[in-house]
Design a protein around this motif. Structure first.
Motif, PDB file in Angstrom:
ATOM      1  N   ILE A 234      -7.031  64.900 -37.365  1.00 23.47           N
ATOM      2  CA  ILE A 234      -5.925  64.585 -38.265  1.00 23.47           C
ATOM      3  C   ILE A 234      -6.093  63.153 -38.744  1.00 23.47           C
ATOM      4  O   ILE A 234      -6.190  62.225 -37.940  1.00 23.47           O
ATOM      5  N   PHE A 235      -6.155  62.968 -40.052  1.00 26.37           N
ATOM      6  CA  PHE A 235      -6.389  61.663 -40.662  1.00 26.37           C
ATOM      7  C   PHE A 235      -5.151  61.203 -41.425  1.00 26.37           C
ATOM      8  O   PHE A 235      -4.457  62.009 -42.044  1.00 26.37           O
ATOM      9  N   SER A 236      -4.896  59.906 -41.402  1.00 22.74           N
ATOM     10  CA  SER A 236      -3.960  59.286 -42.338  1.00 22.74           C
ATOM     11  C   SER A 236      -4.805  58.415 -43.263  1.00 22.74           C
ATOM     12  O   SER A 236      -5.471  57.479 -42.801  1.00 22.74           O
ATOM     13  N   VAL A 237      -4.795  58.748 -44.535  1.00 21.38           N
ATOM     14  CA  VAL A 237      -5.636  58.055 -45.513  1.00 21.38           C
ATOM     15  C   VAL A 237      -4.750  57.349 -46.534  1.00 21.38           C
ATOM     16  O   VAL A 237      -3.923  57.989 -47.196  1.00 21.38           O
ATOM     17  N   LYS A 238      -4.907  56.030 -46.643  1.00 20.42           N
ATOM     18  CA  LYS A 238      -4.144  55.258 -47.627  1.00 20.42           C
ATOM     19  C   LYS A 238      -5.009  55.038 -48.853  1.00 20.42           C
ATOM     20  O   LYS A 238      -6.101  54.476 -48.774  1.00 20.42           O
ATOM     21  N   ILE A 239      -4.512  55.502 -50.009  1.00 19.56           N
ATOM     22  CA  ILE A 239      -5.245  55.433 -51.276  1.00 19.56           C
ATOM     23  C   ILE A 239      -4.397  54.631 -52.258  1.00 19.56           C
ATOM     24  O   ILE A 239      -3.252  55.008 -52.556  1.00 19.56           O
ATOM     25  N   THR A 240      -4.937  53.547 -52.765  1.00 20.69           N
ATOM     26  CA  THR A 240      -4.135  52.636 -53.603  1.00 20.69           C
ATOM     27  C   THR A 240      -3.717  53.258 -54.928  1.00 20.69           C
ATOM     28  O   THR A 240      -2.677  52.916 -55.477  1.00 20.69           O
ATOM     29  N   ASN A 241      -4.545  54.167 -55.451  1.00 19.05           N
ATOM     30  CA  ASN A 241      -4.221  54.792 -56.747  1.00 19.05           C
ATOM     31  C   ASN A 241      -4.064  56.302 -56.592  1.00 19.05           C
ATOM     32  O   ASN A 241      -4.670  57.090 -57.317  1.00 19.05           O
ATOM     33  N   GLN A 262       2.740  61.239 -47.212  1.00 16.29           N
ATOM     34  CA  GLN A 262       3.671  60.462 -46.404  1.00 16.29           C
ATOM     35  C   GLN A 262       4.476  59.468 -47.232  1.00 16.29           C
ATOM     36  O   GLN A 262       5.656  59.244 -46.971  1.00 16.29           O
ATOM     37  N   ASP A 263       3.825  58.833 -48.202  1.00 14.37           N
ATOM     38  CA  ASP A 263       4.511  57.905 -49.102  1.00 14.37           C
ATOM     39  C   ASP A 263       3.712  57.831 -50.399  1.00 14.37           C
ATOM     40  O   ASP A 263       2.838  58.676 -50.643  1.00 14.37           O
ATOM     41  N   ASP A 264       3.974  56.834 -51.243  1.00 11.20           N
ATOM     42  CA  ASP A 264       3.323  56.756 -52.552  1.00 11.20           C
ATOM     43  C   ASP A 264       1.812  56.567 -52.472  1.00 11.20           C
ATOM     44  O   ASP A 264       1.100  56.807 -53.458  1.00 11.20           O
ATOM     45  N   HIS A 265       1.334  56.130 -51.310  1.00 17.76           N
ATOM     46  CA  HIS A 265      -0.100  55.833 -51.205  1.00 17.76           C
ATOM     47  C   HIS A 265      -0.810  56.526 -50.049  1.00 17.76           C
ATOM     48  O   HIS A 265      -2.031  56.421 -49.941  1.00 17.76           O
ATOM     49  N   THR A 266      -0.090  57.243 -49.187  1.00 14.38           N
ATOM     50  CA  THR A 266      -0.689  57.742 -47.957  1.00 14.38           C
ATOM     51  C   THR A 266      -0.621  59.263 -47.839  1.00 14.38           C
ATOM     52  O   THR A 266       0.432  59.867 -48.069  1.00 14.38           O
ATOM     53  N   LEU A 267      -1.747  59.859 -47.457  1.00 20.27           N
ATOM     54  CA  LEU A 267      -1.838  61.289 -47.184  1.00 20.27           C
ATOM     55  C   LEU A 267      -2.110  61.500 -45.701  1.00 20.27           C
ATOM     56  O   LEU A 267      -2.873  60.754 -45.095  1.00 20.27           O
ATOM     57  N   LYS A 268      -1.508  62.528 -45.147  1.00 18.51           N
ATOM     58  CA  LYS A 268      -1.847  62.961 -43.792  1.00 18.51           C
ATOM     59  C   LYS A 268      -2.606  64.266 -43.932  1.00 18.51           C
ATOM     60  O   LYS A 268      -2.103  65.229 -44.520  1.00 18.51           O
ATOM     61  N   ASP A 282     -15.954  61.326 -49.582  1.00 15.53           N
ATOM     62  CA  ASP A 282     -16.777  61.561 -50.779  1.00 15.53           C
ATOM     63  C   ASP A 282     -15.962  62.190 -51.900  1.00 15.53           C
ATOM     64  O   ASP A 282     -16.118  61.821 -53.081  1.00 15.53           O
ATOM     65  N   SER A 283     -15.083  63.110 -51.542  1.00 14.40           N
ATOM     66  CA  SER A 283     -14.256  63.787 -52.552  1.00 14.40           C
ATOM     67  C   SER A 283     -13.289  62.806 -53.207  1.00 14.40           C
ATOM     68  O   SER A 283     -13.114  62.821 -54.436  1.00 14.40           O
ATOM     69  N   ILE A 284     -12.671  61.940 -52.396  1.00 11.96           N
ATOM     70  CA  ILE A 284     -11.727  60.962 -52.936  1.00 11.96           C
ATOM     71  C   ILE A 284     -12.435  60.009 -53.894  1.00 11.96           C
ATOM     72  O   ILE A 284     -11.954  59.730 -55.000  1.00 11.96           O
ATOM     73  N   ARG A 285     -13.583  59.519 -53.478  1.00 14.51           N
ATOM     74  CA  ARG A 285     -14.328  58.576 -54.323  1.00 14.51           C
ATOM     75  C   ARG A 285     -14.860  59.238 -55.592  1.00 14.51           C
ATOM     76  O   ARG A 285     -14.892  58.620 -56.657  1.00 14.51           O
ATOM     77  N   ILE A 291      -9.896  53.961 -51.546  1.00 14.80           N
ATOM     78  CA  ILE A 291      -9.422  54.080 -50.167  1.00 14.80           C
ATOM     79  C   ILE A 291      -9.154  52.686 -49.591  1.00 14.80           C
ATOM     80  O   ILE A 291     -10.039  51.837 -49.562  1.00 14.80           O
ATOM     81  N   PHE A 292      -7.904  52.486 -49.130  1.00 13.47           N
ATOM     82  CA  PHE A 292      -7.535  51.197 -48.532  1.00 13.47           C
ATOM     83  C   PHE A 292      -7.756  51.211 -47.020  1.00 13.47           C
ATOM     84  O   PHE A 292      -8.259  50.252 -46.447  1.00 13.47           O
ATOM     85  N   SER A 293      -7.377  52.322 -46.358  1.00 12.78           N
ATOM     86  CA  SER A 293      -7.570  52.426 -44.909  1.00 12.78           C
ATOM     87  C   SER A 293      -7.563  53.879 -44.470  1.00 12.78           C
ATOM     88  O   SER A 293      -7.018  54.749 -45.164  1.00 12.78           O
ATOM     89  N   ILE A 294      -8.159  54.136 -43.288  1.00  7.41           N
ATOM     90  CA  ILE A 294      -8.181  55.472 -42.695  1.00  7.41           C
ATOM     91  C   ILE A 294      -7.951  55.335 -41.196  1.00  7.41           C
ATOM     92  O   ILE A 294      -8.573  54.503 -40.532  1.00  7.41           O
TER      93      ILE A 294
END
Length: 338
Positions: A234-241, A262-268, A282-285, A291-294
């Motif tokens: 299970i990942f929490s990924v923060k994406i700025t855009n 989870q919020d405007d920038h974060t996916l679980k 790779d898919s996000i990029r 990607i800000f943090s994982i």
């Protein structure tokens, strides 16, 4: 064989075309703490209102301490106590005066009532505040009195609807300890909450409820084991855009089993496979995501279970008000539960 304190069969409550509770069936064992876990609007409070004879079921049936919910409503009320989400007290009265008022409604004899008041105030460490007006109490102190008010008739079953909602951490801990003490005295406790920690810490068994239906029912540990898999992370990924287009592209990846925003920038994200993280990155990029943090964890929580079962997190709706006219069924669950 353990006697059931509550038996529910196909219980349904409709408001026009809206089903607040949808064909609910379950049993609650005598002496257990049973938790209803789900967001506001899921049907938890409506279920409690029906079981407390405050609302008539549209269909289905239930027995409380062996008494039929509809036919024997007066007998049901003799065996239950209710701690509603809204506190039921009079600010102008003292703690003792509030308890006396409600004790008289239960027709408890005067000497017996005074004994119970002293005993209950001692249980929640409120003896010194016995003759103080309620309006001088903190929210946490009021909730302690609210809880013991429901214990005055010495119920076999007590219903507690979001008993720690809006309380500070210290008071929340205190109320949870009181709930445990109540249960140790042999009282069956029915607890509704959208707080994961509360459901896991207190409940012998938990029913995860969403849109009026039971999504899963078991002990907290067994529920977490439902999605435990050495190949699942299970990942929490923060994406700025973060965009809706990007979310859809991640959701459609073959190795992604569940996803919630989870919020405007974060996916679980729950995903399977040895290269799950690399595939997601790779898919996000590839879609232009920054990607800000994982962070990741292999230890499942009840929140992860809810995510896997419904495709969303409980806090998605934790602040919403239940309203038949605005209740939506949301996205279909994307989870493949193991």
């Amino acid at each position: 064989m353990t006697e059931n304190a509550i038996e529910i069969k196909n219980l349904t409550k409709e408001f026009g075309d809206f089903k607040a509770v949808d064909d609910l069936s379950l049993n609650v064992k005598a002496g257990e703490i049973f938790g209803f876990l789900g967001p506001n609007g899921a049907g938890k409070s409506t279920t409690i209102r029906m079981l407390c004879t405050l609302a008539q079921p549209t269909s289905g049936s239930a027995t409380i301490s062996g008494y039929d919910l509809v036919k024997d409503a007066a007998k049901v009320r003799e065996n239950i106590g209710l701690v509603a989400e809204k506190m039921i007290m009079y600010d102008a009265l003292t703690a003792a005066e509030n308890l006396r008022f409600f004790g008289k409604l239960y027709r408890i004899p005067k000497v017996e009532l005074e004994r119970r008041i002293d005993e209950l105030l001692e249980m929640v460490n409120m003896q010194e505040w016995k003759d103080t007006q309620i309006n001088k109490f903190s929210t946490g102190m009021k909730q302690r009195i609210n809880v013991i008010r429901a214990l005055l008739p010495e119920p076999k079953i007590i219903f507690m609807d979001e008993p720690t909602l809006g309380l500070d951490p210290q008071t929340t801990f205190s109320i949870r300890e009181i709930i445990r003490d109540i249960n140790k005295k042999g009282v069956t406790v029915i607890l509704t909450t959208h707080a994961m920690v509360e459901a896991e810490a207190l409940s012998d068994r938990v029913a995860i409820i969403d849109h009026g239906k039971i999504a899963a029912l078991d002990t907290p540990e067994n529920l977490k084991n439902m999605i435990s898999d050495e190949n699942t992370t299970i990942f929490s990924v923060k994406i700025t855009n973060l965009t809706s287009h990007l979310i859809e592209s991640i959701k459609n990846l073959e190795n992604v089993t569940a996803l919630a925003q989870q919020d405007d920038h974060t996916l679980k994200i729950s995903a399977t496979g040895e290269n799950a993280l690399n595939i997601i990155i790779d898919s996000i990029r590839a879609k232009g995501g920054n990607i800000f943090s994982i962070t990741n964890s292999n230890e499942s929580t009840l929140e992860d279970v809810f995510l896997a079962l419904t495709g969303k997190e409980i806090r998605d709706h934790a602040s919403e008000k239940a309203a038949p006219t605005s209740h939506g069924h949301g996205a279909k669950a994307q989870a493949r539960v193991r």
